[in-house]
Every structure is written in C-alpha cells, then in structure tokens.
Write a protein that holds these residues in place. Structure first.
Motif, short mmCIF file in Angstrom:
data_model
loop_
_atom_site.label_atom_id
_atom_site.label_comp_id
_atom_site.label_asym_id
_atom_site.label_seq_id
_atom_site.Cartn_x
_atom_site.Cartn_y
_atom_site.Cartn_z
N VAL A 99 0.89 -1.31 -0.01
CA VAL A 99 -0.02 0.06 -0.07
C VAL A 99 0.89 1.15 0.05
CG1 VAL A 99 -1.64 1.12 1.36
CG2 VAL A 99 -1.88 -1.25 1.20
N ALA A 100 0.74 1.98 -1.08
CA ALA A 100 1.60 3.34 -1.31
C ALA A 100 1.19 4.10 -2.22
CB ALA A 100 3.00 2.95 -1.62
N ILE A 101 1.74 5.43 -2.05
CA ILE A 101 1.39 6.43 -3.23
C ILE A 101 2.44 6.17 -4.40
CG2 ILE A 101 0.89 8.13 -1.61
CD1 ILE A 101 3.83 9.27 -1.78
N ILE B 287 -2.91 3.84 -3.16
CA ILE B 287 -3.62 4.71 -2.14
C ILE B 287 -4.39 5.84 -2.71
CG2 ILE B 287 -2.05 5.88 -0.95
CD1 ILE B 287 -4.69 3.95 0.66
N CYS C 212 2.62 -1.16 4.24
CA CYS C 212 2.51 0.22 3.89
C CYS C 212 3.70 0.93 4.01
CB CYS C 212 1.34 0.92 4.58
SG CYS C 212 1.58 1.39 6.17
N SER D 284 -0.25 6.70 3.74
CA SER D 284 -0.86 5.55 3.49
C SER D 284 -1.14 4.58 4.52
CB SER D 284 0.41 4.75 2.65
OG SER D 284 0.90 5.27 1.40
#
Length: 383
Positions: A6-8, A32, A100, A106
């Motif tokens: 989960v990340a930008i 995200i 994350c 996130s």
C-alpha cells in the motif's frame, strides 16, 4: 506468499517493489491515491488502480477549482471510500501480509480496516514520518494508535526507530534500509578528484527543503572559473531565482526541475563528476540522493535534522554537517572549505564509495529484503 503493498505512486516505492521481482512472491499494489494509472515501472506487480471514481462527471476539474463546496458534496456520492475498496481487495487477494509505505498518506487511511483484522502489518517509515509528524498535521494519538497496530517496522535511519519506541512501538524492528531498497552505483562513471568540476545542489525549497539558502551561500563565494553547477530536483522558486541571479549568469549552470523526469542512471553519471553534493533541509529521513552521491564519490555537505545524517557522515572526515539550515554565511564557509581541501576530499571519496557499496548497494540489499518477507511468513506458519 501473497504481499499487498500500500503506497502512493512514488519513484522510491517503485524501486523498493522491484527488489521483489522474480522472488517467487505474489505481489500486489494498492495505489492509495489512485493517482497514477497502470505503472509500467512495476508492470510485473498486480496493481489496483482506477478505483476511486464511481462516476467521472462532466466539468469535474472546473467544479473542483471554482466551486469547492459543491465539489465536496459531489465527492460524497461519486467517490468510493478507501476503506471499502481496501476491504474488497483484502477479501479478493487474501494477503499473507500488508506492507504500507509512509504513515500519513498510506498508513493512517488504512488503519481502521487493519484494526478489524489480524493480518500482519509491515510499515516503512519515510522522510519526516516520525521526526516531525506534528508538522504534517498528524496527532500524537493517531501515531500511537497506528504504531500499536504495526507488527513489523522498517526505518531509513536509526533515529526514527528510537522515536517509534518512544511513541510506544513494542513489536519487531526489521532494520534500517534506504527507502528505495538500495542504491545503484555506476562505478565506471566515478571520476578522480582532478576530473570533478561541478557543485551539485538538491533543489527542494518547499518549506522543508532549503535550497535557496544554499544558492545564496554559493553567491558569497568567488570560485575558480572552472567550477560548474548542477541544481537537480529544483522547485520553481529555485529555478526562477537562478535565472535572475547575476552571479549564476556568469557561470555554467544546469538546472533540472523537480517536475521533469530524469533517468536515475543519468543522474548518477552526473554525480560521478561532481566534487560537492549540498543538501539542506529542516526535516528529513535519510536522503536517498545523499547516499547515491556518496556512492558516486561526491563529497557531501548535508544538513543534519535530528542527527539523522550523522549516522553516515563524520564531520570533517567524509563530509560536512550543516548545523543550521538557515545560516547562509556558515554554509558558505563549509562549501568553501570543502572545495579548497582537496586532500580531505580524496580520502573522503575513497571512504564514501566503499561505505556505500558495503552498506547500501542495491544488489546486496535485494537478498536481505526478500528474506525480510520470508522471515515474517515463516513466523506465521510456526505460530
């Protein structure tokens, strides 16, 4: 093993993810922000994007710009909730763990979902996550709640592990790793001291980054005419200042704006012919570009928020530490001393290249990173 990341959408994240390529793991990415579409840099990863809008209604951007209140009302009925989407993804993927990257963007948005399950949560701290979380608009209670749910912690410096402990983190620390999973070193482009003619400056000036202070410090120094300048990742305010500066009009200057994309390999090649790297900020984790510059033999002059860069730079030995990021004259003095002391730079180059290769080289860290996930997986199986 199934890993849900989960990340930008971020260059450093893509580099970390690519350390898992051909590991045999099933890797998924939940964007995200839903801000990048399908990302070719990690095209081997199963990606969840295009999830945010239920309906891309006409004139959406214009309404957002000119009628923000109406836009907020429309968002409630046209945008899917992050939590609902993540719950659906978890049910579909059945991940063995969730990892994350960065807390505010996130970690906190997925906290309520993760509090409803017992899936192991891995968290990689980035930048100012731990050091000045208040300045990012995050409360102490939120940080403590988040860390209480984190099972495994990765930081890019020892400072942030200590801060996490002070904030109540009591679970497993997996170690210090650069946020991008390791640096490339283009050894064939590492020039000798005599062939290094450029001073490079990290051009962030966004409230945290203080590149303009460095630029103004340089203007106080009368360099030999052979000295060139490279200002990379320059914010617009830095570009504008340099264009108008009478000092820099008399010099050879290359400015790479922050919004433009430059292949990392090309930037490393440029580092290989730089004699100084100057990075200046009031807050940061361990800067990846600093490590890359050291790996390419550049003498670093770097700010030291929370003593983070003191972990890799010994002042006066393999670099200089900036005590006050806002002090123009003091920074000018450090830059001038570094340029004039060639003997120190020769010794520092040898040390820094060896240090970076031993501790941060991407090829070496790849196996360690793959094993981190394997270790977690085996612990789960043995419970």
């Amino acid at each position: 093993m199934k890993i849900l990341l989960v990340a930008i959408p971020n260059h450093h994240f893509f580099q970390w993810a690519n350390q898992l390529k051909e590991s045999g793991y099933e890797v998924y990415w939940f964007d995200i922000t839903d801000g990048a579409g399908f990302v070719e840099k990690i095209n081997w990863v199963q990606q969840f994007n295009g999830w945010k809008l239920k309906w891309n209604y006409p004139f959406r951007y214009r309404i957002k710009k000119y009628f923000p209140r109406l836009y907020s009302l429309l968002e409630k009925v046209t945008v899917n909730k992050t939590e609902t989407v993540l719950e659906t993804i978890i049910k579909e993927v059945q991940p063995d763990m969730v990892h994350c990257f960065e807390m505010k963007l996130s970690g906190l948005p997925i906290l309520s979902v993760m509090q409803q399950n017992k899936i192991p949560l891995v968290y990689s701290s980035w930048g100012s996550d731990m050091y000045v979380y208040q300045n990012l608009g995050v409360s102490t209670n939120n940080v403590k709640s988040f860390l209480n749910r984190v099972d495994y912690l990765i930081t890019d410096c020892n400072r942030d592990f200590q801060i996490a402990q002070q904030l109540g983190f009591k679970n497993q620390f997996l170690g210090v790793f650069p946020g991008n999973g390791g640096i490339e070193i283009e050894s064939e482009y590492i020039q000798s001291i005599n062939n290094r003619k450029a001073i490079c400056v990290k051009g962030y000036n966004d409230g945290v980054g203080k590149a303009l202070v460095v630029i103004k410090a340089i203007e106080l120094i009368q360099f030999d005419s052979s000295i060139d300048f490279l200002i990379f990742s320059a914010d617009e305010i830095v570009e504008d200042y340099v264009k108008k500066s009478e000092y820099f009009k008399q010099r050879k200057v290359e400015v790479i704006c922050r919004k433009s994309f430059v292949e990392n390999k090309l930037l490393l090649q440029k580092f290989g012919s730089c004699l100084l790297y100057v990075g200046n900020s009031i807050s940061d984790g361990m800067p990846n570009s600093l490590l890359e510059a050291m790996g390419m033999g550049v003498f670093p002059v770097q700010s030291n928020p929370g003593n983070v860069t003191k972990e890799v730079i010994r002042h006066g030995v393999n670099g200089f530490l900036i005590e006050n990021p806002n002090e123009v004259v003091a920074i000018a003095s450090l830059i001038k001393m570094a340029v004039e002391n060639q003997e120190m730079r020769v010794k520092a180059q040898e040390y820094n290249v060896s240090f970076a290769q031993k501790n941060y080289k991407r090829e070496i860290l790849r196996k360690k990173i793959i094993n981190l996930y394997q270790r977690i997986y085996l612990e789960l199986k043995n419970e």
